[in-house]
Design a protein around this motif. Sequence first.
Motif, mmCIF file in Angstrom:
data_model
loop_
_atom_site.group_PDB
_atom_site.id
_atom_site.type_symbol
_atom_site.label_atom_id
_atom_site.label_comp_id
_atom_site.label_asym_id
_atom_site.label_seq_id
_atom_site.Cartn_x
_atom_site.Cartn_y
_atom_site.Cartn_z
ATOM 1 N N ALA A 143 -50.376 10.980 24.112
ATOM 2 C CA ALA A 143 -49.399 11.346 23.087
ATOM 3 C C ALA A 143 -49.894 11.000 21.688
ATOM 4 O O ALA A 143 -49.368 11.480 20.691
ATOM 5 C CB ALA A 143 -48.079 10.628 23.364
ATOM 6 N N LEU A 144 -50.927 10.164 21.600
ATOM 7 C CA LEU A 144 -51.378 9.694 20.291
ATOM 8 C C LEU A 144 -52.523 10.519 19.732
ATOM 9 O O LEU A 144 -53.018 10.238 18.645
ATOM 10 C CB LEU A 144 -51.843 8.235 20.407
ATOM 11 N N ALA A 145 -52.954 11.540 20.476
ATOM 12 C CA ALA A 145 -54.210 12.216 20.156
ATOM 13 C C ALA A 145 -54.341 12.687 18.714
ATOM 14 O O ALA A 145 -55.405 12.577 18.123
ATOM 15 C CB ALA A 145 -54.412 13.402 21.104
ATOM 16 N N ALA A 146 -53.274 13.203 18.127
ATOM 17 C CA ALA A 146 -53.410 13.770 16.786
ATOM 18 C C ALA A 146 -53.054 12.778 15.685
ATOM 19 O O ALA A 146 -53.105 13.099 14.511
ATOM 20 C CB ALA A 146 -52.534 15.008 16.660
ATOM 21 N N ARG A 147 -52.710 11.530 16.054
ATOM 22 C CA ARG A 147 -52.287 10.558 15.053
ATOM 23 C C ARG A 147 -53.493 9.990 14.302
ATOM 24 O O ARG A 147 -54.637 10.122 14.727
ATOM 25 C CB ARG A 147 -51.542 9.411 15.750
ATOM 26 N N ILE A 148 -53.193 9.328 13.202
ATOM 27 C CA ILE A 148 -54.248 8.669 12.432
ATOM 28 C C ILE A 148 -54.308 7.209 12.841
ATOM 29 O O ILE A 148 -53.296 6.507 12.794
ATOM 30 C CB ILE A 148 -53.952 8.776 10.927
ATOM 31 N N PRO A 149 -55.474 6.727 13.226
ATOM 32 C CA PRO A 149 -55.570 5.373 13.782
ATOM 33 C C PRO A 149 -54.927 4.290 12.928
ATOM 34 O O PRO A 149 -54.240 3.414 13.450
ATOM 35 C CB PRO A 149 -57.084 5.151 13.910
ATOM 36 N N ARG A 150 -55.137 4.349 11.612
ATOM 37 C CA ARG A 150 -54.629 3.245 10.792
ATOM 38 C C ARG A 150 -53.108 3.191 10.742
ATOM 39 O O ARG A 150 -52.533 2.208 10.289
ATOM 40 C CB ARG A 150 -55.186 3.362 9.371
ATOM 41 N N GLU A 151 -52.451 4.252 11.171
ATOM 42 C CA GLU A 151 -50.990 4.253 11.109
ATOM 43 C C GLU A 151 -50.353 3.788 12.408
ATOM 44 O O GLU A 151 -49.132 3.779 12.542
ATOM 45 C CB GLU A 151 -50.488 5.664 10.776
ATOM 46 N N LEU A 152 -51.163 3.401 13.368
ATOM 47 C CA LEU A 152 -50.609 3.017 14.663
ATOM 48 C C LEU A 152 -50.159 1.566 14.684
ATOM 49 O O LEU A 152 -50.592 0.763 13.864
ATOM 50 C CB LEU A 152 -51.671 3.221 15.755
ATOM 51 N N SER A 153 -49.338 1.245 15.658
ATOM 52 C CA SER A 153 -48.986 -0.149 15.865
ATOM 53 C C SER A 153 -50.128 -0.812 16.632
ATOM 54 O O SER A 153 -51.009 -0.142 17.146
ATOM 55 C CB SER A 153 -47.708 -0.250 16.685
ATOM 56 N N GLY A 154 -50.073 -2.155 16.723
ATOM 57 C CA GLY A 154 -51.129 -2.874 17.430
ATOM 58 C C GLY A 154 -51.260 -2.427 18.871
ATOM 59 O O GLY A 154 -52.361 -2.191 19.372
ATOM 60 N N GLY A 155 -50.112 -2.249 19.544
ATOM 61 C CA GLY A 155 -50.149 -1.849 20.939
ATOM 62 C C GLY A 155 -50.750 -0.459 21.119
ATOM 63 O O GLY A 155 -51.541 -0.209 22.028
ATOM 64 N N GLU A 156 -50.378 0.450 20.221
ATOM 65 C CA GLU A 156 -50.911 1.812 20.318
ATOM 66 C C GLU A 156 -52.413 1.804 20.057
ATOM 67 O O GLU A 156 -53.184 2.457 20.762
ATOM 68 C CB GLU A 156 -50.196 2.721 19.320
ATOM 69 N N MET A 157 -52.828 1.040 19.041
ATOM 70 C CA MET A 157 -54.251 0.989 18.706
ATOM 71 C C MET A 157 -55.045 0.422 19.870
ATOM 72 O O MET A 157 -56.149 0.872 20.149
ATOM 73 C CB MET A 157 -54.455 0.141 17.453
ATOM 74 N N GLN A 158 -54.487 -0.543 20.562
ATOM 75 C CA GLN A 158 -55.222 -1.143 21.674
ATOM 76 C C GLN A 158 -55.426 -0.122 22.795
ATOM 77 O O GLN A 158 -56.460 -0.101 23.438
ATOM 78 C CB GLN A 158 -54.473 -2.388 22.172
ATOM 79 N N ARG A 159 -54.432 0.750 22.997
ATOM 80 C CA ARG A 159 -54.600 1.793 24.022
ATOM 81 C C ARG A 159 -55.679 2.779 23.576
ATOM 82 O O ARG A 159 -56.452 3.300 24.382
ATOM 83 C CB ARG A 159 -53.279 2.500 24.309
#
Lengths: 201, 472, 244
Positions: B128-144
């Motif tokens: 679900a995160l494929a099109a997001r920008i990494p720096r805008e993610l939460s810590g948990g999302e970034m870890q995934r």
Amino acid sequence: MVCYRHVRPAASRFLTLPTLALALIPRAVALNLALGAVVNALKLPVYLDSVGTILAAALAGPLAGMVTGALSNLVLGLLANPALLAFTPVAMIIGLIAGIAARLGAFRRVGTAAAAGLVIGVAAALSSVPIVILLYGGLTPTGAGIVTMVLRSVFPLSMEQAAKIASLSTDIIDKPLSAMLVAAILARLPARITARFRSAP
Amino acid sequence: MSGELLRLRLERVRYGAHVALSDVALTVRAGEIVGVAGHVGAGKTTLALAAAGLLGRATQATVDGDVTHPAGGDPPASFVFANPWTQLTDLGGTVEEEVAVGPENLGLAPAVIRARVDRALALADGSALAARIPRELSGGEMQRVALASALALEAPLVVLDEPTAQLDPEAARRFAGAIRALAAAGRGVLLVEQDVRLLSEVASRVLVLADGRVLAEGDPRDLLHRHPPLDARLGSVTPAEGRRVTWGAARSTGTPTLELRGLTAGYPGREVLRGVTLTLARGTTTAWLGVNGAGKSTLARAIMGLVPAGSGSIIVDGEVLDALPVERRARRVGLVFQNPAAQLFGRTVMEEALFGPKVLGLPRDEGIAGAWDALRTVGLEGEAETNPADLSPQAQRRVAIAAAMAARPSLLILDEPTAGQDEAGRGWIARALDRQGTLGAAAVITHDLDFAQRHCGQSVTLTGGQVSDIES
Amino acid sequence: MNPRFDRFNPLTLVVAALLLTAAAYLGPAPAAPAAALALALVGAWWGGVGARGSALAAGVALPTFALLALTNGVLAAAHPDASFGALHYDTAGVRDALAVALRLGAAITALGAVVAGVAPRRLTRALAARGLPGWAAYLIVASLEAAPEAKARAQEVLDAQRCRGLATGGGLGRLRALAPLAGPLVASLVAETDERALALDARAFRAGRRRTALTPVRDPAIERAARFAMYAAIAALFVWRFAA
């Protein structure tokens, strides 16, 4: 497929870029930019925008210093003013001299670091003049440019001479101060960290 | 197919003179999840790096031993670090471009890279995160995303070093699910974790390290019941019984330490706090709970003055702080951020502790007394002459806490102090809270409900910028 | 970033900007720099970055012209041979100042337009396809990201130290504030370097292997030919300038 048998820490390299330097350089570029921001916030009359370059050179050697300088210029040129790209050779000279000075142990003491900074300052100032003349006719729209204009108007100096004097007058304070700051920083870093970097004093 | 993916036999691993590991042997097979546990400094990270084949490269370690990856692979192992952000190469503008960096480095064809990226994101629960920008993610999302980035290399062995240390419980649970999926898909997993509960849920085997040596090995559930001393080293496996701290006589009914009246605050275009009214009495330790984004950190920053208050009052010890700048409020309020590295700069721990009193203009002997007291409280009086950069991140957090306490503020606010701490570390932090209770009041922003229940007398829950629940 | 610029391979745009810069500096003044500036402005407006490019150029070139004209034309004039009211000036000096400003303006507009209109990552991907090694691409992008990261980090440190009581106003105190502000910046920088180096290793950044891309940037033959022609033009300009 065996990974290790008996592995020792890698021997010193002069002109190569090991992964550690690769990770250090963007951080050093960030330091150049961040310190510039801090100095701006404190409204101090210096730039201190080469501290990262000098630090990278002191830790990881002349090549790392040169790359840091070039990249910082690249970033500033891309983000602020493309004309700054032309000063890349100056930034690389700063990195080169700092790296050589570090190899000679200049950054072990604040006094010798200041001397190294003086050499760096003179080299940076003199090497930037031909670029300033080619690009700006000798007068950048900055404080140094105004100094040059005044000198040329008041004294019987050529543009080149006036530009040299103006350039030297700023770099003679900024670079030794930056070098001393780097020596102070290195002194505070624990041995565990400086040992990672082969060139460190 | 359960082939062996890792055969590790390390006689000795040294960093200079310091011996990090001695006589450790380990194997991992496909489809297996092997756990590694142990106290801070036991050598878990060193073991993980060795297993992944990363030890000789960037770090300056001397290794005596064999590490073999019988199944081969290019690379044979991939690695996930504890800090989601230092793994971000930023070469990718979007998440899927970031995940593609590994395969791009391997020189694969675009169609192959595409397939790998999709597979990796699916396995890591990150599609679900494929099109997001990494720096805008939460810590948990970034870890995934970091996990997906590692998986895209399609190495048979996956090594993870405390991947949930910086995640909140919800994110940690989701991540654990992804780890289980990995084993089901046939990879072999080596999982280093402080969280023993997590290990007992996912790992089939656990290796326990202590001071660089193997303390015990076996089935996690068996291990922890068979060896009571292990329990204390590793922390509780069963949930706390809800033992409350009673303050009894220490509580005074005089001026409350903190009084907030209808406080609103936020950032340009975004109001976070919508009328917070709260009273913290002297001698209390309060846990501030709430989901990410509810406003806990913003509340702390607003009290400190870093975030300007829209309306409402902030009163500490009867003194109204509203008009004071941050540096003046520091006399009364101490705030310790999540990231201790953002403030440590002293040559020694003692210099660090003395900085606050010095800069606030406290008399010299008062400052020294406060500093020693603070260091003793967090158990660092023996490290007074050590360079803070030489300490582990866990110890650095205790230095930051001591530095804040040295100036004897009336109110001490700690932001997520227990992240990444082992049981011993949590104990020291609890002691700091006790001590602060005798000087004023303490507040702890935390996701660690276990810690909150055991060491905090009351809790305040924030939801959507307002206080929704107060419990004692 | 810019739909019109994105039709081209980023390298083609860069080389075009370099050609305009070379023309401005190597060609006969004031015709060549004026023409180069005009072309650069046209290109910039077509690409949708005209406002930014020309504002940037004007911001540098105009003050330079003013200072230079003032110095060489009036204050330190060699041969004041014309007058404007009561002011005597040297036409040669003013003309030279104009030439400098035009050249500067052309260079900044051309390069500035490319910089504003091309996403850095797209550029590094195009370079990688032409052989730029992975570590170089990483360095460029990571350094570009350094700017916002640096500001965020500096703010973080500032906040943390103010919370301990550090005052940041007034005289000598500012110099003393330098150590507690610069110190953590440097310490965290160096400490993080370790972990980032490991992360790079873990992501298979290896020397000597050519990187591919998930979404390769198109480089049609016609653009490669165009670039070749532009390189030749630049070389010709050098020859013309230094052999004539």
